[in-house]
Design a protein around this motif. Structure first.
Motif, PDB file in Angstrom:
ATOM      1  N   HIS A  98       0.844  -1.195   0.000  1.00 50.29           N
ATOM      2  CA  HIS A  98       0.000   0.000   0.000  1.00 50.29           C
ATOM      3  C   HIS A  98       0.881   1.247   0.000  1.00 50.29           C
ATOM      4  N   GLU A  99       0.811   2.036  -1.079  1.00 51.42           N
ATOM      5  CA  GLU A  99       1.731   3.156  -1.257  1.00 51.42           C
ATOM      6  C   GLU A  99       1.629   4.218  -0.164  1.00 51.42           C
ATOM      7  N   PRO A 100       0.426   4.645   0.286  1.00 53.60           N
ATOM      8  CA  PRO A 100       0.387   5.640   1.378  1.00 53.60           C
ATOM      9  C   PRO A 100       1.086   5.160   2.647  1.00 53.60           C
ATOM     10  N   LEU A 101       0.960   3.876   2.979  1.00 48.19           N
ATOM     11  CA  LEU A 101       1.656   3.357   4.156  1.00 48.19           C
ATOM     12  C   LEU A 101       3.166   3.306   3.922  1.00 48.19           C
ATOM     13  N   ARG A 102       3.574   2.998   2.694  1.00 43.94           N
ATOM     14  CA  ARG A 102       5.012   3.019   2.398  1.00 43.94           C
ATOM     15  C   ARG A 102       5.580   4.415   2.568  1.00 43.94           C
ATOM     16  N   LEU A 103       4.838   5.424   2.094  1.00 47.49           N
ATOM     17  CA  LEU A 103       5.299   6.801   2.257  1.00 47.49           C
ATOM     18  C   LEU A 103       5.400   7.177   3.735  1.00 47.49           C
ATOM     19  N   ALA A 119      13.381   8.052   7.372  1.00 46.17           N
ATOM     20  CA  ALA A 119      14.361   9.077   7.021  1.00 46.17           C
ATOM     21  C   ALA A 119      14.582  10.056   8.169  1.00 46.17           C
ATOM     22  N   GLN A 120      13.513  10.393   8.899  1.00 42.24           N
ATOM     23  CA  GLN A 120      13.634  11.331  10.014  1.00 42.24           C
ATOM     24  C   GLN A 120      14.343  10.696  11.208  1.00 42.24           C
ATOM     25  N   ALA A 121      13.998   9.443  11.508  1.00 40.94           N
ATOM     26  CA  ALA A 121      14.494   8.797  12.723  1.00 40.94           C
ATOM     27  C   ALA A 121      15.742   7.960  12.486  1.00 40.94           C
ATOM     28  N   ALA A 122      16.124   7.714  11.204  1.00 41.87           N
ATOM     29  CA  ALA A 122      17.228   6.809  10.884  1.00 41.87           C
ATOM     30  C   ALA A 122      17.008   5.463  11.570  1.00 41.87           C
ATOM     31  N   ALA A 123      15.801   4.930  11.419  1.00 44.33           N
ATOM     32  CA  ALA A 123      15.443   3.646  12.000  1.00 44.33           C
ATOM     33  C   ALA A 123      14.494   2.923  11.064  1.00 44.33           C
ATOM     34  N   ARG A 124      14.535   1.603  11.104  1.00 47.86           N
ATOM     35  CA  ARG A 124      13.611   0.824  10.284  1.00 47.86           C
ATOM     36  C   ARG A 124      12.198   0.950  10.840  1.00 47.86           C
ATOM     37  N   THR A 125      11.224   0.958   9.944  1.00 46.58           N
ATOM     38  CA  THR A 125       9.827   1.063  10.349  1.00 46.58           C
ATOM     39  C   THR A 125       8.999   0.036   9.587  1.00 46.58           C
ATOM     40  N   GLN A 126       7.842  -0.268  10.133  1.00 43.41           N
ATOM     41  CA  GLN A 126       6.898  -1.129   9.428  1.00 43.41           C
ATOM     42  C   GLN A 126       5.508  -0.851   9.976  1.00 43.41           C
ATOM     43  N   THR A 127       4.496  -1.298   9.223  1.00 47.48           N
ATOM     44  CA  THR A 127       3.126  -1.142   9.681  1.00 47.48           C
ATOM     45  C   THR A 127       2.426  -2.486   9.679  1.00 47.48           C
ATOM     46  N   ASN A 128       1.670  -2.735  10.729  1.00 50.78           N
ATOM     47  CA  ASN A 128       0.691  -3.815  10.756  1.00 50.78           C
ATOM     48  C   ASN A 128      -0.668  -3.165  10.975  1.00 50.78           C
ATOM     49  N   VAL A 129      -1.667  -3.620  10.253  1.00 53.97           N
ATOM     50  CA  VAL A 129      -2.996  -3.028  10.355  1.00 53.97           C
ATOM     51  C   VAL A 129      -3.930  -4.042  11.016  1.00 53.97           C
TER      52      VAL A 129
END
Length: 335
Positions: A59-64, A71-81
């Motif tokens: 899902h592109e909005p979640l990727r953005l 980029a702001q936190a210099a940390a990996r992120t992910q989403t679970n819905v």
């Protein structure tokens, strides 16, 4: 969520179904290695929560959202819905090894935070319900659509929906810890300095080891920039913009009246090596003559420019070569 469940062809790795008071196995909702929407619908009707794992990959909005925060936190992120039916609970009280931002989208959910968590657990430390028990409730709150809640790693928590269906995003922020940073510094040092690849003294002589370690630590010449840059590149490389124009853009011949820009959410930077400038983007390197520096510098601002009027000091033929390379690589798009 209905469209994603029924139309995306999700694998069993991309979806999970849970209910706090019963065990639901993959075989209860799988069909030929895929998530079966009909069986999942029945479980949902019976009170189970549907978890769409790592939906930013689809899902592109979640990727953005993820790429911007990374980029702001210099940390990996992910989403679970999480999609939870009324008056239901997915997980029992537990803690996570990463920080979580709960973003309530629709409906409401009652959150409880408990004592009995773990102090800053590392990624390799997994929650074990037989070992870790929730203590007393320390705080509780109800999230409505538009609310957000921050839960630090190690904090015990659980949530239950109210009288309506609840939809929320858990935006996970995977920490980059000091112990990981030091380990990667030593790994980088070992590549450059052969003495750090020496064997320890024969027999592990304690006094000799202590003296030698103090000497080496006092003379360490770490390249911190190299370590941090490599980490940022690895984080940025986790995301690829999702778009429906890669093939057509890659075959496009840029014209002077095209508007061109960097693809939104694409992490890119420029390096200089001798008389060349190198665009580093998503694990790839594009090499250009130094005269292309101004063109790339302007595009990296993220603004859109009319291709024939970019103020870079190049004639159209030279600029066209640069833009064509960037279009083929999928880094720039023509509007």
């Amino acid at each position: 969520m209905d469209s994603i469940l029924g139309g995306f062809g999700l694998s069993v790795e991309e979806i999970r179904v849970v209910q706090h008071d019963r065990d639901i196995g993959v075989s209860d909702y799988a069909w030929r290695g895929m998530a079966d929407p009909m069986r999942i619908t029945q479980l949902f009707a019976d009170g189970a929560t549907i978890i769409f794992n790592a939906l930013q990959n689809r899902h592109e909005p979640l990727r953005l959202l993820c790429s911007t925060l990374s980029a702001q936190a210099a940390a990996r992120t992910q989403t679970n819905v999480y999609l939870t039916p009324p008056r239901s609970q997915g997980f029992k009280p537990h803690w996570d090894t990463h920080d979580v931002f709960v973003l309530q989208v629709e409906g409401s959910k009652r959150w409880r935070l408990y004592s009995g968590g773990e102090d800053r657990p590392l990624a390799g430390r997994r929650f074990d319900p037989d070992e870790h028990e929730a203590g007393s409730i320390e705080s509780e709150t109800t999230l409505e659509g538009g609310d957000a809640l921050y839960i630090p790693r190690g904090v015990m928590h659980a949530a239950a929906s109210r009288d309506d269906t609840s939809l929320h995003i858990t935006l996970g922020l995977i920490p980059y810890t000091w112990v990981e940073f030091v380990a990667e510094c030593l790994a980088e040092l070992a590549l450059r300095r052969g003495e750090w690849r020496d064997s320890l003294p024969f027999g592990f002589d304690r006094e000799q080891i202590d003296t030698e370690l103090r000497r080496r630590l006092a003379q360490m010449d770490l390249d911190l920039d190299a370590v941090l840059t490599a980490k940022r590149d690895a984080i940025a490389d986790a995301f690829r913009p999702r778009a429906a124009d890669y093939l057509s853009q890659g075959l496009l011949s840029p014209l002077p009246d095209h508007n061109v820009r960097l693809r939104p959410g694409l992490a890119s930077r420029m390096e200089f090596r001798d008389d060349r400038c190198v665009l580093v983007s998503q694990g790839r390197e594009l090499d250009f003559p130094r005269i292309a520096e101004r063109t790339i510098e302007l595009l990296l601002t993220g603004r859109a420019f009319r291709a024939g009027a970019i103020d870079d000091g190049l004639d159209w033929q030279g600029r066209r070569v640069v833009l064509s390379s960037l279009l083929r690589a999928g880094i720039v798009q023509a509007l």
